[in-house]
Design a protein around this motif. Structure first.
Motif, PDB file in Angstrom:
ATOM      1  N   ARG A   1      -6.508  -3.802  -1.598  1.00 42.28           N
ATOM      2  CA  ARG A   1      -7.785  -3.065  -0.866  1.00 42.28           C
ATOM      3  C   ARG A   1      -6.528  -3.910   0.065  1.00 42.28           C
ATOM      4  O   ARG A   1      -6.801  -3.356   1.313  1.00 42.28           O
ATOM      5  N   ILE A   2      -7.282  -5.226   0.222  1.00 41.38           N
ATOM      6  CA  ILE A   2      -6.351  -6.387   1.815  1.00 41.38           C
ATOM      7  C   ILE A   2      -5.078  -5.864   1.763  1.00 41.38           C
ATOM      8  O   ILE A   2      -4.811  -5.662   3.208  1.00 41.38           O
ATOM      9  N   ILE A   3      -4.272  -5.394   0.691  1.00 45.28           N
ATOM     10  CA  ILE A   3      -2.694  -5.161   0.897  1.00 45.28           C
ATOM     11  C   ILE A   3      -2.959  -3.852   1.357  1.00 45.28           C
ATOM     12  O   ILE A   3      -2.104  -3.637   2.660  1.00 45.28           O
ATOM     13  N   GLU A   4      -3.578  -2.413   1.303  1.00 49.12           N
ATOM     14  CA  GLU A   4      -3.275  -1.675   1.701  1.00 49.12           C
ATOM     15  C   GLU A   4      -3.587  -2.032   3.105  1.00 49.12           C
ATOM     16  O   GLU A   4      -3.142  -1.551   4.011  1.00 49.12           O
ATOM     17  N   SER A   5      -5.013  -2.608   3.320  1.00 51.95           N
ATOM     18  CA  SER A   5      -4.543  -2.105   5.196  1.00 51.95           C
ATOM     19  C   SER A   5      -4.436  -3.586   5.694  1.00 51.95           C
ATOM     20  O   SER A   5      -4.297  -2.697   7.004  1.00 51.95           O
TER      21      SER A   5
ATOM     22  N   ALA B   1       1.904  -7.767  -6.632  1.00 50.27           N
ATOM     23  CA  ALA B   1       3.863  -7.409  -6.018  1.00 50.27           C
ATOM     24  C   ALA B   1       4.014  -5.801  -5.954  1.00 50.27           C
ATOM     25  O   ALA B   1       4.627  -5.059  -4.885  1.00 50.27           O
ATOM     26  N   ALA B   2       3.511  -5.343  -7.093  1.00 50.67           N
ATOM     27  CA  ALA B   2       4.001  -3.960  -7.419  1.00 50.67           C
ATOM     28  C   ALA B   2       3.410  -3.292  -6.217  1.00 50.67           C
ATOM     29  O   ALA B   2       4.287  -2.010  -5.463  1.00 50.67           O
ATOM     30  N   VAL B   3       1.614  -3.469  -5.822  1.00 52.17           N
ATOM     31  CA  VAL B   3       1.735  -2.140  -4.836  1.00 52.17           C
ATOM     32  C   VAL B   3       2.267  -2.457  -3.571  1.00 52.17           C
ATOM     33  O   VAL B   3       2.591  -1.833  -2.468  1.00 52.17           O
ATOM     34  N   ALA B   4       2.749  -3.706  -2.930  1.00 52.24           N
ATOM     35  CA  ALA B   4       3.424  -4.514  -1.869  1.00 52.24           C
ATOM     36  C   ALA B   4       4.537  -3.528  -2.005  1.00 52.24           C
ATOM     37  O   ALA B   4       5.268  -3.659  -1.157  1.00 52.24           O
ATOM     38  N   MET B   5       5.054  -3.505  -3.064  1.00 58.04           N
ATOM     39  CA  MET B   5       6.560  -3.036  -3.371  1.00 58.04           C
ATOM     40  C   MET B   5       6.373  -1.339  -3.007  1.00 58.04           C
ATOM     41  O   MET B   5       7.315   0.015  -3.444  1.00 58.04           O
ATOM     42  N   GLY B   6       5.417  -0.346  -2.945  1.00 53.72           N
ATOM     43  CA  GLY B   6       5.153   0.599  -3.328  1.00 53.72           C
ATOM     44  C   GLY B   6       4.481   1.280  -4.089  1.00 53.72           C
ATOM     45  O   GLY B   6       4.218   2.931  -4.705  1.00 53.72           O
TER      46      GLY B   6
ATOM     47  N   GLY C   1       1.576   9.839  -1.701  1.00 52.23           N
ATOM     48  CA  GLY C   1       1.118   9.992   0.151  1.00 52.23           C
ATOM     49  C   GLY C   1       0.417   9.125   0.517  1.00 52.23           C
ATOM     50  O   GLY C   1      -0.217  10.208   1.620  1.00 52.23           O
ATOM     51  N   GLY C   2       0.160   7.290   0.415  1.00 55.80           N
ATOM     52  CA  GLY C   2      -0.220   7.375   1.958  1.00 55.80           C
ATOM     53  C   GLY C   2      -1.651   7.032   1.171  1.00 55.80           C
ATOM     54  O   GLY C   2      -1.793   6.791   1.794  1.00 55.80           O
ATOM     55  N   HIS C   3      -2.414   7.669  -0.146  1.00 53.70           N
ATOM     56  CA  HIS C   3      -3.824   7.143  -0.418  1.00 53.70           C
ATOM     57  C   HIS C   3      -3.841   5.910  -1.694  1.00 53.70           C
ATOM     58  O   HIS C   3      -2.497   5.770  -0.897  1.00 53.70           O
ATOM     59  N   PRO C   4      -5.058   5.961  -1.282  1.00 58.39           N
ATOM     60  CA  PRO C   4      -5.006   4.613  -2.002  1.00 58.39           C
ATOM     61  C   PRO C   4      -4.696   4.113  -3.195  1.00 58.39           C
ATOM     62  O   PRO C   4      -4.650   5.381  -3.651  1.00 58.39           O
ATOM     63  N   ALA C   5      -3.606   3.185  -3.951  1.00 59.46           N
ATOM     64  CA  ALA C   5      -3.160   2.494  -4.914  1.00 59.46           C
ATOM     65  C   ALA C   5      -4.608   3.818  -5.994  1.00 59.46           C
ATOM     66  O   ALA C   5      -5.396   3.043  -5.579  1.00 59.46           O
ATOM     67  N   TYR C   6      -4.379   4.684  -6.918  1.00 62.15           N
ATOM     68  CA  TYR C   6      -5.355   4.176  -8.146  1.00 62.15           C
ATOM     69  C   TYR C   6      -4.948   3.654  -9.404  1.00 62.15           C
ATOM     70  O   TYR C   6      -4.274   3.055 -10.042  1.00 62.15           O
ATOM     71  N   VAL C   7      -6.452   3.173  -9.309  1.00 65.24           N
ATOM     72  CA  VAL C   7      -6.662   1.859 -10.220  1.00 65.24           C
ATOM     73  C   VAL C   7      -7.753   2.136 -11.702  1.00 65.24           C
ATOM     74  O   VAL C   7      -8.298   2.575 -11.290  1.00 65.24           O
ATOM     75  N   VAL C   8      -6.263   2.262 -12.458  1.00 62.77           N
ATOM     76  CA  VAL C   8      -7.203   2.873 -14.157  1.00 62.77           C
ATOM     77  C   VAL C   8      -6.922   1.468 -14.516  1.00 62.77           C
ATOM     78  O   VAL C   8      -6.540   0.488 -14.790  1.00 62.77           O
ATOM     79  N   ALA C   9      -8.547   1.325 -14.992  1.00 62.53           N
ATOM     80  CA  ALA C   9      -8.646  -0.382 -15.651  1.00 62.53           C
ATOM     81  C   ALA C   9      -8.557   0.853 -17.390  1.00 62.53           C
ATOM     82  O   ALA C   9      -9.304   1.992 -17.906  1.00 62.53           O
ATOM     83  N   GLU C  10      -7.355   0.067 -18.121  1.00 53.62           N
ATOM     84  CA  GLU C  10      -7.432   0.654 -18.860  1.00 53.62           C
ATOM     85  C   GLU C  10      -7.823  -0.410 -20.718  1.00 53.62           C
ATOM     86  O   GLU C  10      -8.443  -1.372 -20.986  1.00 53.62           O
ATOM     87  N   ILE C  11      -9.035   0.856 -21.159  1.00 56.26           N
ATOM     88  CA  ILE C  11      -9.967  -0.344 -21.983  1.00 56.26           C
ATOM     89  C   ILE C  11      -9.029  -0.124 -23.559  1.00 56.26           C
ATOM     90  O   ILE C  11      -8.764  -1.153 -24.289  1.00 56.26           O
ATOM     91  N   GLY C  12      -8.473   1.013 -23.813  1.00 52.99           N
ATOM     92  CA  GLY C  12      -7.705   1.140 -25.070  1.00 52.99           C
ATOM     93  C   GLY C  12      -7.973   1.509 -26.621  1.00 52.99           C
ATOM     94  O   GLY C  12      -9.348   1.653 -26.741  1.00 52.99           O
ATOM     95  N   LEU C  13      -7.729  -0.039 -27.091  1.00 49.35           N
ATOM     96  CA  LEU C  13      -8.585   0.195 -28.733  1.00 49.35           C
ATOM     97  C   LEU C  13      -9.348  -1.600 -28.224  1.00 49.35           C
ATOM     98  O   LEU C  13     -10.294  -1.729 -29.268  1.00 49.35           O
TER      99      LEU C  13
END
Length: 290
Positions: free
Chosen positions: A261-265, A220-225, A12-24
């Motif tokens: 964040r630059i792309i979003e701005s 590019a994924a962020v730029a594509m939505g 809904g137009g909010h900043p992209a939610y960035v998940v850092a995957e630590i995993g194993l």
């Protein structure tokens, strides 16, 4: 449509939610996990994610006795899984550390006891790993928690994705386009799927879970939505372990969040106007006023 995960709103137009995957990539070491949490927080990520398995259930039968060379010597694959798996005390320690650093934290449960384990720790959400997308029993258990669910779609057909969403429902769901190659080459990224998934499942936020080297494809994924981005992180890509080579080191994660964040701005609002910065060049260069 938006989905609230912890203190953040996804979509809904909010900043992209960035998940850092630590995993194993903590290699069974709580202090290493805490260092990776610090990396995520310092970079400006929103969440850290782990993987939770019950080794006797989640390890395929044909893999259990396979010898594995590890930093702790040669052991069976099942013994290795036990060696790197965190229990309750370890998860309390890393979860508290993530919370203190202002991060959401959750995990990918690979079996039913792991769902109960994570629910007991009151995680803010659950992540379905691509490998688990076809595990209907697991999906039903996750749906019944009532928590937000992030669903990765690697190694899956569209029919399988349809079935998973039919089980999970759409109310608290975030879809993640993914290709489960480690590391992934650019010609397997298929980023147009971000739009395809958005059109096929209108109202469901769609993000991107990446396993590539570098930053370009995720940006590019962020730029594509994409409304969320998940990337594996490590202290050093040369460390022992299966996921380190496809992970971002601390500087890489910092640059990823910065550039997102630059792309979003730069998106703007789509309304054409003369910006203040254009006024001086216009006065200097435009010869005829309309």
């Amino acid at each position: 449509m938006t989905v609230r995960i912890g203190s953040r709103v996804v979509g809904g137009g909010h900043p992209a939610y960035v998940v850092a995957e630590i995993g194993l990539n903590h290699n069974g070491d709580v202090e290493l996990a805490k260092q990776l949490i610090d990396v995520a927080a310092d970079a400006g990520a929103d969440a850290v994610k782990f993987q939770k398995r019950t080794p006797e259930i989640a390890t395929p039968e044909h893999m259990r006795d396979t010898p594995r060379e590890t930093p702790w010597g040669t052991m069976t694959y099942l013994d290795y899984r036990h060696r790197v798996e965190f229990g309750r005390d370890e998860y309390v320690a890393v979860g508290d550390h993530a919370t203190l650093r202002g991060l959401d934290w959750f995990a990918s449960p690979w079996d039913l006891p792991s769902v109960d384990f994570l629910e007991d720790l009151n995680v803010v959400a659950h992540k379905v790993a691509s490998a688990c997308l076809t595990d209907i029993e697991l999906l039903e258990a996750l749906r019944d928690t009532g928590k937000p669910i992030i669903l990765s779609t690697g190694m899956s057909t569209m029919a399988q994705i349809d079935r998973a969403i039919e089980v999970l429902g759409t109310e608290k769901l975030v879809l993640m386009h993914a290709t489960s190659t480690y590391p992934m080459e650019p010609d397997e990224a298929n980023l147009r799927m971000i739009r395809v998934l958005g059109e096929r499942f209108p109202g469901i936020p769609v993000g991107y879970s990446g396993h590539e080297r570098g930053l370009q494809i995720s940006l590019a994924a962020v730029a594509m939505g994409a409304v969320a981005v998940e990337r594996h992180i490590t202290l050093d890509r040369t460390m022992w372990g299966s996921d380190h080579a496809a992970s971002l080191e601390p500087t890489g994660l910092e640059h990823l969040v910065r550039d997102i964040r630059i792309i979003e701005s730069a998106f703007g609002d789509g309304v054409k106007r003369v910006f203040p910065g254009e006024e001086a060049p216009m006065a200097k260069l435009r010869r005829v006023d309309a």
